[in-house]
Design a protein around this motif. Structure first.
Motif, PDB file in Angstrom:
ATOM      1  N   PHE A  41       0.832  -1.206   0.000  1.00  8.15           N
ATOM      2  CA  PHE A  41       0.000   0.000   0.000  1.00  8.15           C
ATOM      3  C   PHE A  41       0.865   1.254   0.000  1.00  8.15           C
ATOM      4  O   PHE A  41       0.555   2.244  -0.675  1.00  8.15           O
ATOM      5  N   ALA A  42       1.949   1.232   0.779  1.00  4.42           N
ATOM      6  CA  ALA A  42       2.841   2.397   0.843  1.00  4.42           C
ATOM      7  C   ALA A  42       3.475   2.667  -0.513  1.00  4.42           C
ATOM      8  O   ALA A  42       3.602   3.830  -0.941  1.00  4.42           O
ATOM      9  N   SER A  47       3.812   6.064  -5.246  1.00  2.00           N
ATOM     10  CA  SER A  47       3.928   6.122  -6.711  1.00  2.00           C
ATOM     11  C   SER A  47       2.775   6.870  -7.362  1.00  2.00           C
ATOM     12  O   SER A  47       2.696   6.956  -8.588  1.00  2.00           O
ATOM     13  N   GLY A  48       1.852   7.388  -6.537  1.00  2.00           N
ATOM     14  CA  GLY A  48       0.761   8.191  -7.073  1.00  2.00           C
ATOM     15  C   GLY A  48      -0.465   7.415  -7.501  1.00  2.00           C
ATOM     16  O   GLY A  48      -1.362   7.978  -8.135  1.00  2.00           O
ATOM     17  N   PRO A  54      -1.889  -4.166  -5.006  1.00  2.00           N
ATOM     18  CA  PRO A  54      -0.912  -4.230  -6.109  1.00  2.00           C
ATOM     19  C   PRO A  54      -1.566  -4.355  -7.490  1.00  2.00           C
ATOM     20  O   PRO A  54      -0.982  -3.924  -8.487  1.00  2.00           O
ATOM     21  N   ASP A  55      -2.773  -4.921  -7.553  1.00  2.00           N
ATOM     22  CA  ASP A  55      -3.436  -5.054  -8.856  1.00  2.00           C
ATOM     23  C   ASP A  55      -4.175  -3.781  -9.269  1.00  2.00           C
ATOM     24  O   ASP A  55      -4.835  -3.755 -10.314  1.00  2.00           O
ATOM     25  N   GLY A  56      -4.079  -2.737  -8.441  1.00  2.00           N
ATOM     26  CA  GLY A  56      -4.672  -1.450  -8.787  1.00  2.00           C
ATOM     27  C   GLY A  56      -6.033  -1.174  -8.192  1.00  2.00           C
ATOM     28  O   GLY A  56      -6.558  -0.051  -8.312  1.00  2.00           O
ATOM     29  N   ARG A  57      -6.656  -2.147  -7.529  1.00  2.00           N
ATOM     30  CA  ARG A  57      -7.968  -1.939  -6.930  1.00  2.00           C
ATOM     31  C   ARG A  57      -7.867  -1.029  -5.706  1.00  2.00           C
ATOM     32  O   ARG A  57      -7.150  -1.322  -4.753  1.00  2.00           O
ATOM     33  N   LEU A  58      -8.591   0.098  -5.750  1.00  2.00           N
ATOM     34  CA  LEU A  58      -8.623   0.996  -4.603  1.00  2.00           C
ATOM     35  C   LEU A  58      -9.334   0.324  -3.442  1.00  2.00           C
ATOM     36  O   LEU A  58     -10.264  -0.471  -3.643  1.00  2.00           O
TER      37      LEU A  58
END
Length: 401
Positions: A41-42, A47-48, A54-58
């Motif tokens: 998560f960090a 990285s913005g 890690p798969d991009g799911r908020l």
């Protein structure tokens, strides 16, 4: 031997620094379990990409606070565990100081220094120096908030604003703390009978926290189309400890399809509440199991460092370290319980002391929801203070003077 002259807070803080730096020098950070998620998560935050898997799911499943701090450190210094370890050393020593300062205000110099000494040597707090986790940060923010709450040299309005802001910050690390925004003004009213001051502290603290919560609540509303104050795991945690297959501790979540994690959280919360209401005897039995799971030992600091320890020390030594940590915990816990009983018996209104209420609150919470040994960590500073209180009360002066 005149040991009393060595009982200075400056020396105790130096001891705390040395012990934590030494541990950090000997033990390398190798994330396991929840630490892997804080790390991921960090990196996403730095990285913005926002607070995302890690798969991009908020997400908002875990409270964002710890990952946000680590993400800020990654942004400033690059992806390295060294700044996090240094940060943990700093807040670890500040925990010692805040424990001292709070004990000094309530019990005097001797109890304060003994409390700080107990915290300085506490194995679990030292071991968490090299763990990516929320515990040290939460304890630091909780103690900081308590220190501010009754700091009479700070004018009332800035004090209540700071109090609200610190409880909000602590809530972003562990949401279970936010009821203190109401509990402490109520305690103040019980103690002083000054309704006006207590009401003002309540309004200012809650309003401050609400303003600071608002951007995150808005973000979560846009993401889940529902209200999420901090995290979407309160219902899931309650369900883990309260369902037909639960043993009181952590368990895997069901694989049923849900629209999003908020829907899952709400569903599991309803399931847990229904189970509790329909099976009160089982709930009591599970509460006893949760008590045992949470308070039986202090080995999580070794377990979460064991990936590295297995490479550098013998398994017998690791077992010995777990034993020492648990013995220290039991020794100070028993002294702390004795000190708490003694304090309440000696102080007419002791049961309403912020220290007693805060300790009792965090002592009980895992018994009602889900148990893990690290969930007792918020009570450690209070146990240390009341253990020091009973040590001082029974006058081990012949040794200390």
């Amino acid at each position: 031997m005149n040991i009393k002259k060595w009982l200075k807070i400056e020396i105790v803080l130096l001891i705390a620094v040395v012990l934590r730096v030494l541990w950090a020098f000997l033990v390398r950070v190798e994330p396991v379990s929840d630490s892997n998620m804080y790390d991921a998560f960090a990196m996403s935050i730095s990285s913005g990409h926002g607070y995302a898997y890690p798969d991009g799911r908020l997400t908002a499943y875990w409270p964002v606070g710890t990952s946000a701090v680590y993400g800020f450190l990654y942004l400033l210094f690059g992806v390295s565990y060294v700044p996090i370890v240094i940060f943990n050393i700093i807040i670890g020593v500040l925990i010692v100081w805040f424990t001292y300062a709070i004990a000094l205000r309530n019990f005097g110099q001797r109890v304060a220094v003994i409390s700080a000494l107990v915290i300085s040597f506490w194995p679990l707090l030292i071991q968490f120096t090299t763990i990516l986790a929320s515990e040290l940060l939460f304890i630091f923010l909780l103690l900081f908030a308590l220190y501010i709450w009754d700091h009479e040299k700070i004018p009332a309005l800035p004090r209540y604003i700071s109090w609200g802001a610190l409880i909000c910050a602590a809530s972003f690390v562990r949401p279970v703390v936010y009821p203190l925004l109401v509990i402490f003004p109520v305690l103040n009213w019980i103690k002083t009978r000054d309704f006006r001051v207590s009401l003002i502290s309540l309004i200012v603290g809650v309003l401050t926290a609400s303003i600071l919560f608002a951007p995150w609540v808005y973000r979560n509303y846009k993401l889940f189309k529902g209200f999420v104050l901090v995290a979407t795991n309160d219902g899931t945690n309650l369900w883990m400890g309260n369902n037909p297959d639960s043993d009181g501790g952590w368990m895997h979540l069901p694989e049923d399809f849900f629209l999003n994690e908020l829907e899952r959280n709400d569903y599991l919360k309803k399931e847990a509440v229904s189970y509790i209401l329909e099976n009160p005897i089982d709930y009591v039995k599970l509460s006893i199991k949760r008590f045992y799971i949470t308070y039986k030992s202090e080995t999580i600091g070794i377990v979460w460092n064991q990936s590295h320890l297995d490479k550098v020390v013998d398994s017998i030594l690791i077992l010995g370290m777990k034993f020492i940590s648990t013995i220290y915990w039991w020794m100070i816990l028993l002294l702390g319980i004795l000190g708490t009983v003694l304090f309440i018996s000696k102080q007419k209104s002791g049961i309403f002391s912020p220290l007693i209420i805060t300790m009792a609150y965090f002592f009980i919470i895992p018994m009602l929801t889900v148990g893990q040994d690290r969930y007792h960590m918020p009570v450690i500073p209070f146990i240390a203070i009341f253990s020091a209180y009973v040590i001082d009360y029974f006058r081990i002066k012949s040794f200390l003077e």
